[in-house]
Write a protein that holds these residues in place. Structure first.
Motif, PDB file in Angstrom:
ATOM      1  N   PHE A 242       0.830  -1.203   0.000  1.00  0.00           N
ATOM      2  CA  PHE A 242       0.000   0.000   0.000  1.00  0.00           C
ATOM      3  C   PHE A 242       0.865   1.253   0.000  1.00  0.00           C
ATOM      4  N   ALA A 243       0.270   2.348  -0.471  1.00  0.00           N
ATOM      5  CA  ALA A 243       0.823   3.683  -0.293  1.00  0.00           C
ATOM      6  C   ALA A 243      -0.211   4.495   0.471  1.00  0.00           C
ATOM      7  N   HIS A 244       0.207   5.049   1.613  1.00  0.00           N
ATOM      8  CA  HIS A 244      -0.677   5.876   2.427  1.00  0.00           C
ATOM      9  C   HIS A 244      -0.263   7.333   2.245  1.00  0.00           C
ATOM     10  N   HIS A 245      -1.208   8.171   1.863  1.00  0.00           N
ATOM     11  CA  HIS A 245      -0.942   9.579   1.605  1.00  0.00           C
ATOM     12  C   HIS A 245      -1.534  10.418   2.742  1.00  0.00           C
ATOM     13  N   LEU A 246      -0.707  11.264   3.361  1.00  0.00           N
ATOM     14  CA  LEU A 246      -1.109  12.036   4.528  1.00  0.00           C
ATOM     15  C   LEU A 246      -0.751  13.505   4.330  1.00  0.00           C
ATOM     16  N   ARG A 247      -1.686  14.389   4.650  1.00  0.00           N
ATOM     17  CA  ARG A 247      -1.434  15.833   4.605  1.00  0.00           C
ATOM     18  C   ARG A 247      -1.852  16.433   5.948  1.00  0.00           C
ATOM     19  N   TYR A 248      -0.892  17.082   6.610  1.00  0.00           N
ATOM     20  CA  TYR A 248      -1.126  17.667   7.925  1.00  0.00           C
ATOM     21  C   TYR A 248      -1.631  19.099   7.791  1.00  0.00           C
ATOM     22  N   PRO A 249      -2.621  19.495   8.594  1.00  0.00           N
ATOM     23  CA  PRO A 249      -3.121  20.865   8.521  1.00  0.00           C
ATOM     24  C   PRO A 249      -2.091  21.856   9.056  1.00  0.00           C
ATOM     25  N   TRP A 250      -2.137  23.053   8.528  1.00  0.00           N
ATOM     26  CA  TRP A 250      -1.261  24.125   8.999  1.00  0.00           C
ATOM     27  C   TRP A 250      -1.959  24.902  10.111  1.00  0.00           C
ATOM     28  N   GLY A 251      -1.312  24.974  11.257  1.00  0.00           N
ATOM     29  CA  GLY A 251      -1.783  25.835  12.322  1.00  0.00           C
ATOM     30  C   GLY A 251      -1.058  27.175  12.289  1.00  0.00           C
ATOM     31  N   SER A 252      -1.259  27.959  13.312  1.00  0.00           N
ATOM     32  CA  SER A 252      -0.637  29.287  13.348  1.00  0.00           C
ATOM     33  C   SER A 252       0.860  29.235  13.604  1.00  0.00           C
ATOM     34  N   ASP A 253       1.318  28.137  14.220  1.00  0.00           N
ATOM     35  CA  ASP A 253       2.741  27.999  14.566  1.00  0.00           C
ATOM     36  C   ASP A 253       3.469  27.276  13.432  1.00  0.00           C
TER      37      ASP A 253
ATOM     38  N   HIS B 190      -6.175  12.113   4.670  1.00  0.00           N
ATOM     39  CA  HIS B 190      -5.548  10.842   4.320  1.00  0.00           C
ATOM     40  C   HIS B 190      -6.346  10.102   3.252  1.00  0.00           C
ATOM     41  N   THR B 191      -5.628   9.298   2.501  1.00  0.00           N
ATOM     42  CA  THR B 191      -6.224   8.340   1.580  1.00  0.00           C
ATOM     43  C   THR B 191      -5.184   7.279   1.279  1.00  0.00           C
ATOM     44  N   THR B 192      -5.643   6.142   0.767  1.00  0.00           N
ATOM     45  CA  THR B 192      -4.764   4.984   0.593  1.00  0.00           C
ATOM     46  C   THR B 192      -4.930   4.395  -0.799  1.00  0.00           C
ATOM     47  N   GLN B 193      -3.806   3.972  -1.372  1.00  0.00           N
ATOM     48  CA  GLN B 193      -3.794   3.210  -2.619  1.00  0.00           C
ATOM     49  C   GLN B 193      -3.181   1.840  -2.366  1.00  0.00           C
ATOM     50  N   ASP B 194      -3.734   0.817  -2.990  1.00  0.00           N
ATOM     51  CA  ASP B 194      -3.072  -0.477  -2.975  1.00  0.00           C
ATOM     52  C   ASP B 194      -2.163  -0.584  -4.194  1.00  0.00           C
ATOM     53  N   LEU B 195      -1.100  -1.368  -4.045  1.00  0.00           N
ATOM     54  CA  LEU B 195      -0.036  -1.411  -5.044  1.00  0.00           C
ATOM     55  C   LEU B 195       0.235  -2.838  -5.502  1.00  0.00           C
ATOM     56  N   GLY B 196       0.860  -2.959  -6.669  1.00  0.00           N
ATOM     57  CA  GLY B 196       1.348  -4.256  -7.126  1.00  0.00           C
ATOM     58  C   GLY B 196       0.269  -5.130  -7.713  1.00  0.00           C
TER      59      GLY B 196
ATOM     60  N   ARG C  11       4.184  20.137   9.330  1.00  0.00           N
ATOM     61  CA  ARG C  11       4.789  18.885   8.862  1.00  0.00           C
ATOM     62  C   ARG C  11       4.620  18.766   7.350  1.00  0.00           C
ATOM     63  N   GLU C  12       5.592  18.131   6.724  1.00  0.00           N
ATOM     64  CA  GLU C  12       5.513  17.874   5.288  1.00  0.00           C
ATOM     65  C   GLU C  12       4.464  16.793   5.004  1.00  0.00           C
ATOM     66  N   ASP C  13       3.933  16.818   3.787  1.00  0.00           N
ATOM     67  CA  ASP C  13       3.087  15.708   3.343  1.00  0.00           C
ATOM     68  C   ASP C  13       3.878  14.404   3.407  1.00  0.00           C
ATOM     69  N   GLU C  14       3.161  13.306   3.648  1.00  0.00           N
ATOM     70  CA  GLU C  14       3.788  11.980   3.644  1.00  0.00           C
ATOM     71  C   GLU C  14       3.145  11.128   2.555  1.00  0.00           C
ATOM     72  N   HIS C  15       3.976  10.400   1.850  1.00  0.00           N
ATOM     73  CA  HIS C  15       3.523   9.415   0.866  1.00  0.00           C
ATOM     74  C   HIS C  15       4.268   8.128   1.224  1.00  0.00           C
ATOM     75  N   ALA C  16       3.740   7.438   2.219  1.00  0.00           N
ATOM     76  CA  ALA C  16       4.449   6.321   2.844  1.00  0.00           C
ATOM     77  C   ALA C  16       4.124   5.020   2.132  1.00  0.00           C
ATOM     78  N   ARG C  17       5.166   4.340   1.696  1.00  0.00           N
ATOM     79  CA  ARG C  17       4.990   3.066   1.003  1.00  0.00           C
ATOM     80  C   ARG C  17       5.189   1.910   1.981  1.00  0.00           C
ATOM     81  N   TYR C  18       4.273   0.965   1.912  1.00  0.00           N
ATOM     82  CA  TYR C  18       4.351  -0.261   2.702  1.00  0.00           C
ATOM     83  C   TYR C  18       4.460  -1.407   1.699  1.00  0.00           C
ATOM     84  N   ASP C  19       5.605  -2.078   1.676  1.00  0.00           N
ATOM     85  CA  ASP C  19       5.886  -3.035   0.606  1.00  0.00           C
ATOM     86  C   ASP C  19       5.280  -4.411   0.824  1.00  0.00           C
TER      87      ASP C  19
END
Length: 286
Positions: free
Chosen positions: A206-217, A244-250, A222-230
Motif C-alpha cells: 500500500f501507499a498511504h498519503h497524509l497531509r497535515y493541517p497548517w496551524g498558526s505555529d 488521508h487516503t490509501t492506494q493499494d499497489l502491485g 509537517r511535510e506531506d507523507e507518501h508512505a509506502r508499505y511493501d
C-alpha cells in the motif's frame, strides 16, 4: 480547536522487530492510537493467547489461520476468515493452525498500551481526541459473538466493499479483499475532526498519503507523507484532522481493515450499514 500536529505512526511489522516474543516463538507487534490498539501476532500452532480483559476486544483471523476462542463458558471453533467479539473477563485464543492473529483492544488494556511501539507518542493523553465512552451493553448481555466473513455481505455500493461491525467500544471496517487496484483518479482524501483511525493491512502492498493541517505555529508544520508499505501485515495510525487516503499497489489481492474507537456515529446512523447493529444498540439521544 486544537491543532493536529501529532505525527502518524508507521508500523511495518513485516520489516520491524516485535514488541513481545513468547517462549514458543509466537511474536507480537503492538501499536496504539489514543483510544484503542492492535496486537498483530505471528502465532505458532498450539500457541495460547490468554487475556483477563476489562472490556470487549476483537479477534480477527485471516483465511487459513484456525483457532479456538473461549470465554464465559462458551467456545468458538474458527477455520479462519472470521471476526469474533470477545466479552470482558477471562478468555483464551488457542491457535490450531499457525498464522496471523490480529486482536484489537480499547485503551483499557493498559498493559498492552504501555507495551506499544509508539507508547511515547501518546504520553500526553491526546487531548485533541474525544475520549472513549462505551456504548450501551449488547442485546442479551456480553458473550462471544462470531461472524463468518465468508458470509458477510457488504451493503456498500462503492468499490471499497466496506463491512462494518461494532462492539461497545470499537468499530471495525473489514474491507472486502481488493482484486484490482484503486483508480488513482477516484481516491477519497478526507479527515476526522476528533477521532483517529488505524489502517491495518493484512495482505499486499500500500501507499498511504497524509497531509497535515497548517496551524498558526509554522515551526510545527509537517511535510506531506507518501508512505509506502511493501508488504503486510502493517499498521498506520492516522491522527485526528490529518487528511488521508490509501492506494493499494502491485499485483494480486490486497486486504485492508480500518479500526475506530469508540464506534462512529456517522456509520452507525446509516440504516443497514453496520452488519451487527441489531446486537449493539446506539446511545440514547440526549
Amino acid at each position: 480547536m486544537s491543532e493536529a500536529m501529532r505525527a502518524a505512526t508507521h508500523a511495518r511489522h513485516y520489516a520491524e522487530p516485535p514488541q513481545q516474543t513468547d517462549a514458543d516463538g509466537t511474536r507480537h507487534w503492538i501499536t496504539r492510537a489514543a483510544n484503542f490498539l492492535t496486537v498483530v501476532s505471528q502465532a505458532e500452532e498450539g500457541a495460547v493467547l490468554p487475556r483477563d480483559n476489562p472490556d470487549e476486544y476483537v479477534v480477527l483471523l485471516p483465511p487459513g489461520t484456525a483457532a479456538t476462542i473461549e470465554a464465559g463458558g462458551e467456545r468458538i471453533e474458527s477455520k479462519g476468515n472470521s471476526l469474533t467479539i470477545v466479552p470482558p473477563g477471562v478468555s483464551r485464543v488457542t491457535v490450531r493452525k499457525a498464522g496471523v492473529v490480529a486482536r484489537i483492544f480499547s485503551k483499557r488494556a493498559e498493559d498492552l498500551a504501555k507495551a506499544a511501539v509508539n507508547a511515547a507518542t501518546y504520553a500526553d493523553g491526546a487531548p485533541e481526541v474525544a475520549d472513549l465512552k462505551p456504548w450501551p451493553d449488547p442485546v442479551g448481555g456480553f458473550r462471544l459473538r462470531h461472524y463468518d466473513l465468508d458470509k458477510a455481505v457488504s451493503p456498500d455500493p462503492s468499490p471499497l466493499g466496506m463491512r462494518v461491525f461494532r462492539s461497545t467500544n470499537l468499530m471495525i471496517n473489514v474491507l472486502m479483499p481488493w482484486q484490482k487496484r484503486r483508480d488513482e483518479t477516484k481516491l477519497s482524501p478526507h479527515s476526522h475532526e476528533d477521532f483517529e483511525q488505524i489502517s491495518l493491512s493484512m495482505k499486499g502492498a500500500f501507499a498511504h498519503h497524509l497531509r497535515y493541517p497548517w496551524g498558526s505555529d509554522k515551526t510545527r508544520w509537517r511535510e506531506d507523507e507518501h508512505a509506502r508499505y511493501d508488504a503486510s501485515p502493517s499498521v498506520l495510525v492516522i491522527p485526528a484532522r490529518v487528511l488521508h487516503t490509501t492506494q493499494d499497489l502491485g499485483e494480486g489481492i490486497t486486504w485492508l481493515i480500518d479500526v475506530f474507537g469508540p464506534p462512529r456515529m456517522d456509520f452507525s446512523s446509516r440504516e443497514g450499514f453496520v452488519l451487527n447493529a441489531a446486537e449493539y444498540p446506539m446511545p440514547t439521544a440526549t
